[in-house]
Design an enzyme around this catalytic site. Structure first.
Site, PDB file in Angstrom:
ATOM      1  N   GLN A 100      -6.722  -3.266   8.886  1.00  0.00           N
ATOM      2  CA  GLN A 100      -5.885  -2.779   9.979  1.00  0.00           C
ATOM      3  C   GLN A 100      -4.450  -2.615   9.480  1.00  0.00           C
ATOM      4  O   GLN A 100      -3.853  -3.565   8.975  1.00  0.00           O
ATOM      5  CB  GLN A 100      -5.942  -3.773  11.136  1.00  0.00           C
ATOM      6  CG  GLN A 100      -4.770  -3.750  12.097  1.00  0.00           C
ATOM      7  CD  GLN A 100      -4.722  -2.523  12.977  1.00  0.00           C
ATOM      8  OE1 GLN A 100      -4.045  -1.554  12.645  1.00  0.00           O
ATOM      9  NE2 GLN A 100      -5.448  -2.552  14.073  1.00  0.00           N
ATOM     10  N   ARG A 123      -1.649  -2.235  11.118  1.00  0.00           N
ATOM     11  CA  ARG A 123      -0.656  -2.986  11.885  1.00  0.00           C
ATOM     12  C   ARG A 123      -0.916  -4.479  11.756  1.00  0.00           C
ATOM     13  O   ARG A 123      -1.983  -4.975  12.113  1.00  0.00           O
ATOM     14  CB  ARG A 123      -0.714  -2.571  13.355  1.00  0.00           C
ATOM     15  CG  ARG A 123       0.427  -3.133  14.192  1.00  0.00           C
ATOM     16  CD  ARG A 123       0.321  -2.676  15.626  1.00  0.00           C
ATOM     17  NE  ARG A 123       1.468  -3.141  16.397  1.00  0.00           N
ATOM     18  CZ  ARG A 123       1.573  -3.022  17.716  1.00  0.00           C
ATOM     19  NH1 ARG A 123       0.617  -2.442  18.398  1.00  0.00           N
ATOM     20  NH2 ARG A 123       2.640  -3.459  18.343  1.00  0.00           N
ATOM     21  N   GLN A 139      -8.627   1.965  28.718  1.00  0.00           N
ATOM     22  CA  GLN A 139      -9.099   2.787  27.604  1.00  0.00           C
ATOM     23  C   GLN A 139      -9.976   1.947  26.686  1.00  0.00           C
ATOM     24  O   GLN A 139      -9.552   0.890  26.216  1.00  0.00           O
ATOM     25  CB  GLN A 139      -7.908   3.336  26.815  1.00  0.00           C
ATOM     26  CG  GLN A 139      -8.343   4.200  25.631  1.00  0.00           C
ATOM     27  CD  GLN A 139      -7.148   4.551  24.751  1.00  0.00           C
ATOM     28  OE1 GLN A 139      -6.018   4.233  25.085  1.00  0.00           O
ATOM     29  NE2 GLN A 139      -7.419   5.211  23.641  1.00  0.00           N
ATOM     30  N   GLU A 178      -6.852  -2.963  18.493  1.00  0.00           N
ATOM     31  CA  GLU A 178      -6.724  -4.412  18.332  1.00  0.00           C
ATOM     32  C   GLU A 178      -5.733  -5.016  19.343  1.00  0.00           C
ATOM     33  O   GLU A 178      -5.905  -6.146  19.808  1.00  0.00           O
ATOM     34  CB  GLU A 178      -6.278  -4.774  16.915  1.00  0.00           C
ATOM     35  CG  GLU A 178      -6.251  -6.269  16.673  1.00  0.00           C
ATOM     36  CD  GLU A 178      -6.064  -6.667  15.221  1.00  0.00           C
ATOM     37  OE1 GLU A 178      -5.672  -7.823  14.988  1.00  0.00           O
ATOM     38  OE2 GLU A 178      -6.303  -5.821  14.326  1.00  0.00           O
ATOM     39  N   ARG A 237      -5.255  -4.058  22.449  1.00  0.00           N
ATOM     40  CA  ARG A 237      -5.986  -4.216  23.708  1.00  0.00           C
ATOM     41  C   ARG A 237      -6.949  -5.399  23.638  1.00  0.00           C
ATOM     42  O   ARG A 237      -7.141  -6.142  24.605  1.00  0.00           O
ATOM     43  CB  ARG A 237      -6.757  -2.930  24.033  1.00  0.00           C
ATOM     44  CG  ARG A 237      -5.937  -1.868  24.736  1.00  0.00           C
ATOM     45  CD  ARG A 237      -6.610  -0.500  24.658  1.00  0.00           C
ATOM     46  NE  ARG A 237      -6.384   0.121  23.363  1.00  0.00           N
ATOM     47  CZ  ARG A 237      -7.174   1.045  22.830  1.00  0.00           C
ATOM     48  NH1 ARG A 237      -8.260   1.429  23.484  1.00  0.00           N
ATOM     49  NH2 ARG A 237      -6.898   1.573  21.675  1.00  0.00           N
ATOM     50  N   ARG A 249       0.702   6.910  17.166  1.00  0.00           N
ATOM     51  CA  ARG A 249       1.305   6.161  18.265  1.00  0.00           C
ATOM     52  C   ARG A 249       2.629   5.510  17.854  1.00  0.00           C
ATOM     53  O   ARG A 249       3.277   4.864  18.655  1.00  0.00           O
ATOM     54  CB  ARG A 249       0.339   5.058  18.740  1.00  0.00           C
ATOM     55  CG  ARG A 249      -0.934   5.574  19.366  1.00  0.00           C
ATOM     56  CD  ARG A 249      -1.857   4.409  19.696  1.00  0.00           C
ATOM     57  NE  ARG A 249      -3.155   4.868  20.164  1.00  0.00           N
ATOM     58  CZ  ARG A 249      -3.457   5.116  21.428  1.00  0.00           C
ATOM     59  NH1 ARG A 249      -2.533   4.966  22.350  1.00  0.00           N
ATOM     60  NH2 ARG A 249      -4.661   5.515  21.766  1.00  0.00           N
TER      61      ARG A 249
END
Length: 292
Positions: free
Chosen positions: A49, A51, A73, A93, A95, A130
């Site tokens: 990942q 982030r 979502q 991740e 969420r 994003r």
């Protein structure tokens, strides 16, 4: 390794399935993808990942929203084997973490069959689009794709829709010393300052000067131009070889090969070494020396 960008054909279908909130742009496949309720205990984070940092305040706010309205979502998962969990997060991740804080037992998810490379592509694209990544995470994500998937600068550029020069500049940050990276993480040093000093030999010292004297990016650029550059950077190779060094190189090669030598350097570090012979005999002797 699967072919690069192997997920691009089913964009319209997956966007329709995931709803208007998603911004994922590389998904495809013939199988039907449906939203399922997956127990949180069966889900694990993706080690690739991009982030790495999640704001506690941001997670608390999202958690409060989820308690009130639920997860609007679905997240994107892939099934994995030989892990302590059944599914790995590809996108979503934040969420997932907020749902755990909210005390949910399950989360709506799309489960997709994806290779490691494709999962890395999607995770990177979602975060870049994003604008969720800090400069260090962004640089690390690009480097990860290049190291693990064999991507070139052009490949990453096409994948995320940014120029090669943008990718190259972003990657500079990953080459900085850890003490400078910590200054960027803490916000003490801006990403623009970090990219500027990344080509300098004394980047750690420059970083301290920037913070101490509150230097602008323009002032920093002047300092970098005045100092030494790292070997391998464009600015380093743009510095011409000094005439005495050129003569020394020509003499060294001439003594080794027994012919006249001329070194011609062009801008950017490219150039030619010209070997001159006076007879066919000398030409054949030179060829023998070069091909042994």
């Amino acid at each position: 390794m699967s072919s690069k960008f192997g997920l691009g054909r089913g964009l319209a279908e997956i966007k329709q399935e995931m709803g208007v909130a998603t911004n994922i742009s590389v998904l495809s496949g013939a199988e039907r993808v449906v939203v399922k309720q997956i127990p949180l205990v069966q889900i694990g984070a993706n080690p690739d990942q991009p982030r790495k940092t999640f704001s506690d305040e941001e997670l608390q706010d999202l958690s409060a929203s989820i308690k009130e309205k639920g997860v609007l979502q679905p997240i994107l998962l892939r099934a994995v084997q030989n892990r302590p969990y059944l599914y790995e997060i590809v996108a979503g991740e934040r969420r997932y973490r907020a749902s755990k804080l909210a005390g949910l037992a399950e989360i709506p998810a799309l489960v997709k069959v994806l290779s490691n490379e494709n999962a890395m592509e999607i995770a990177l694209i979602e975060n870049v689009q994003r604008e969720n990544l800090n400069p260090i995470e962004e640089a690390a994500a690009y480097k990860n794709l290049m190291d693990k998937c064999g991507y070139e600068l052009d490949d990453v550029s096409r994948l995320i829709g940014k120029s090669v020069s943008y990718i190259r500049n972003a990657l500079r940050i990953s080459e900085l010393p850890n003490e400078v990276l910590e200054m960027v993480k803490s916000g003490e040093l801006s990403a623009s300052h970090a990219r500027t000093i990344a080509v300098a030999e004394n980047s750690a010292e420059l970083a301290k000067q920037i913070v101490l004297n509150k230097l602008s990016v323009s002032d920093t650029q002047k300092l970098v131009k005045q100092g030494e550059r790292k070997k391998g950077t464009r600015a380093y190779v743009n510095q011409s070889i000094k005439s005495d060094a050129v003569q020394e190189i020509e003499t060294k090669i001439s003594n080794a090969l027994g012919v006249s030598v001329e070194l011609r350097e062009r801008r950017g570090g490219a150039g030619q070494i010209i070997l001159s012979f006076v007879s066919r005999t000398q030409m054949h002797e030179l060829i023998d020396k070069l091909t042994k």
